[in-house]
Design an enzyme around this catalytic site. Structure first.
Site, PDB file in Angstrom:
ATOM      1  CB  THR A 125      -2.090  -4.919   5.670  1.00  0.00           C
ATOM      2  OG1 THR A 125      -2.334  -3.711   6.282  1.00  0.00           O
ATOM      3  CG2 THR A 125      -2.654  -4.633   4.173  1.00  0.00           C
ATOM      4  CG  ASP A 126      -4.235  -3.431  10.375  1.00  0.00           C
ATOM      5  OD1 ASP A 126      -3.725  -2.817   9.498  1.00  0.00           O
ATOM      6  OD2 ASP A 126      -4.274  -3.120  11.408  1.00  0.00           O
ATOM      7  CD  GLU A 127      -2.397   0.578   6.036  1.00  0.00           C
ATOM      8  OE1 GLU A 127      -2.810   1.275   4.965  1.00  0.00           O
ATOM      9  OE2 GLU A 127      -1.425   0.778   6.946  1.00  0.00           O
ATOM     10  CE1 TYR A 153       1.061  -2.217   1.591  1.00  0.00           C
ATOM     11  CE2 TYR A 153      -0.472  -1.240   3.065  1.00  0.00           C
ATOM     12  CZ  TYR A 153       0.565  -2.218   2.651  1.00  0.00           C
ATOM     13  OH  TYR A 153       0.792  -3.285   3.692  1.00  0.00           O
ATOM     14  CE  LYS A 157      -0.365  -6.770   1.100  1.00  0.00           C
ATOM     15  NZ  LYS A 157       0.860  -7.527   1.097  1.00  0.00           N
TER      16      LYS A 157
END
Ligand code: NAD
Ligand code: DAU
Length: 343
Positions: A125-127, A153, A157
């Site tokens: 994810t870009d997060e 979260y 990741k």
């Protein structure tokens, strides 16, 4: 070609399975999913009878079950979508995120090492890049942007991404990683912004916007994400990370207003509530690498994608009404009942 798709009973994984079975009718697709609250077997009903499809209800954290599946299926490719995916839940209860997102990834890669595979693909994810300031619209996440996470979260990741790269360097595992921006489309679980707002608006319930609604997300129609992963697993370079996003930045409040307009609902339903803890301000992907190396470009414009998505939720009320009338109701009451503005 046999592909194990983990987390295929969730939002993006199910869309990926539909895409692959449709595009490659001679591939065998095996879905490995333990059906958490976010997994829904009814989503996979259209492919359950397909002779090239198999569903296996097991957890990616269960080493014995994962090894047994590899012995049975001799997969060529693993695409790992399985994860705890909701930021708000990670803030309330981080532990399961560490277990599934980190340990589960390690178990899958250990199986890949033991049995041998052509490719392990990690859906990230870009997060993992953290966030960007609102006053620097010139900044974007590239694959070189340092990892700098905000929530349990995104940290879980990022930890998984680092493990994937370590398994490549240390053991020579043929891996790729994709880091995508926010997806929207059919089968999106109604705890996430767009489906939650559609469902609440249709039920004339308050639309809970966190903080001032100024946070920016970079929205991509789910089918475009699936096509990008398809390209990466076939043509992407081993050991590489690919960012996926379509330069479609929008503030949350603008999204909610569009949904109100499309559904003919009054903006007076919009209710500003207490902000998310550690709320990331802006995500924005630079997709130059996947475009120049693999020729990927998003095909669905937001104006069309959001109409298609809203139509899907109108045509498939049973799918989401079953979810919001069940156990999910307790989560909703806990998450929003005590939030300033919703009391
Ligand atoms: P989702 O929450 O809709 O689905 C997750 C699926 O994984 C569910 O079917 C669930 O049952 C399954 N699962 C959870 N724990 C499992 C376990 N231990 N073993 C087997 N299956 C398990 O998630 P999503 O939105 O479809 O996201 C899929 C992946 O894409 C995630 O890895 C997420 O981090 C990533 N991602 C999501 C977005 C987005 O906008 N939704 C964007 C970029 C990346
Ligand atoms: O960027 C990719 C990520 O996008 C994925 O890795 C995550 O799995 C996925 O859940 C998503 O994370 P976000 O936190 O961006 O998505 P969410 O739909 O939860 O929230 C989008 C924005 O809307 C965010 O700024 C918070 C806000 N929001 C969300 C909800 C659920 C609200 O204002 N009100 C809400 O009720």
């Amino acid at each position: 070609m046999t592909i194990i798709v983990t987390g295929g009973a969730g939002f993006i994984g199910s869309n990926f399975i539909f895409h692959m079975l449709d595009k490659y009718p001679d591939y065998r697709i095996v879905c490995l999913d333990c059906l958490t609250y976010a997994g829904n077997l009814s989503t996979l009903a259209p492919v359950m009878e397909n002779p090239n499809f198999r569903f296996v209800k097991e957890s990616i954290t269960d080493r014995e079950a994962v090894y047994k599946l590899f012995e049975e299926e001799h997969p060529d490719i693993i695409v790992n979508f399985a994860a705890e995916s909701h930021v708000d839940r990670s803030i309330e209860n981080p532990e399961v995120f560490l277990d599934t997102n980190i340990k589960g990834t390690a178990v899958l890669m250990d199986a890949c090492r033991k049995y041998g595979i052509k490719r392990y693909h990690q859906v990230s994810t870009d997060e993992v890049y953290g966030d960007l300031p609102l006053d620097r619209p010139d900044l974007f996440f590239t694959e070189e942007t340092p990892i700098h996470t905000s929530s349990p979260y995104s940290s879980s990741k990022a930890a998984a991404d680092l493990l994937v790269l370590a398994y490549h360097r240390t053991y020579g595992l043929p891996v790729t990683i994709s880091r995508c921006s926010n997806n929207y489309g059919p089968y999106h679980f109604p705890e996430k912004l767009i489906p939650l707002m559609i469902a609440n608006a249709l039920n004339d319930k308050p639309l809970p916007v966190y903080g001032k609604g100024e946070n920016v997300r970079d929205w991509l129609y789910v089918e475009d994400h699936c096509k990008a992963i398809d390209l990466i697993i076939h043509n992407g370079r081993v050991g590489e990370v690919y960012n996926i996003g379509g330069h479609n930045e929008m503030t949350n409040i603008d999204i909610v207003k569009i949904i109100c307009k499309e559904l003919g609902k009054p903006e007076s339903l919009i209710t500003y509530v207490e902000d998310r803890k550690g709320h990331d301000m802006r995500y924005a992907i630079d997709p130059t690498k996947i475009h120049s190396e693999l020729g990927w470009l998003p095909e669905t414009k937001f104006a069309d994608g959001i109409k298609k998505t809203i139509k899907w939720y109108l045509d498939n009320k049973e799918w989401w009404e079953t979810i919001i009338s069940g156990e999910y109701q307790n989560y909703y009451d806990e998450m929003y009942g005590s939030r300033e503005g919703m009391k």
